[in-house]
Write a protein that holds these residues in place. Structure first.
Motif: not given
Length: 144
Positions: A85-86, A91-94, A98-106, A115-116
């Motif tokens: 996916l990265a 985008l870098p894997r890290w 991080r985008h898998m965290k809801p707070a960051v994703f939103h 892109k996604y």
């Protein structure tokens, strides 16, 4: 294997077309012959889809509860790991992790979300709002 011995066991492969096998004709030459699949392969494919589907259901449930972002669900649904996916979103894997965290994703900007959407072949609305319900057939039919 002779041409008339090429298995034609109807299964998942037949749902999406056919595969090509090498078989020997009456003159001893190899020929390409279409096949609908064979029983052992159909069983393995069905088992693999059960694993993928159950993992997608798990991620769907976690995303609905707000424990992971919708990316986790779509990643599994599209049979990707974090590295793949990265690479697809460049985008870098890290950062993807991080985008898998809801707070960051939103808080992600539209250009990243786009892109996604492009990688998963879905609309922005679909990415931001998971389907109302989960069905195993929905995951399996992704290829159709």
């Amino acid at each position: 294997m002779k041409i008339d011995e090429v298995p034609q066991d109807n299964g998942m492969i037949a749902d999406h077309g056919h595969e090509i096998c090498y078989a020997v004709d009456e003159n001893g030459r190899y020929r390409l012959v279409p096949s609908l699949g064979w029983e052992a392969k159909n069983i393995v494919n069905d088992q693999a889809w059960e694993v993928i589907s159950s993992e997608a259901e798990k991620m769907y449930t976690l995303a609905k509860k707000g424990k992971v972002s919708p990316l986790a669900y779509y990643q599994v649904k599209h049979q990707m790991d974090l590295t793949l996916l990265a690479k697809y979103v460049s985008l870098p894997r890290w950062r993807v992790r991080r985008h898998m965290k809801p707070a960051v994703f939103h808080k992600l900007p539209t250009r990243i979300l786009q892109k996604y959407c492009s990688v998963f072949g879905i609309s922005m609305d679909e990415l931001l709002n998971l389907p109302e319900s989960f069905s195993h057939q929905q995951v399996k039919n992704r290829l159709t």
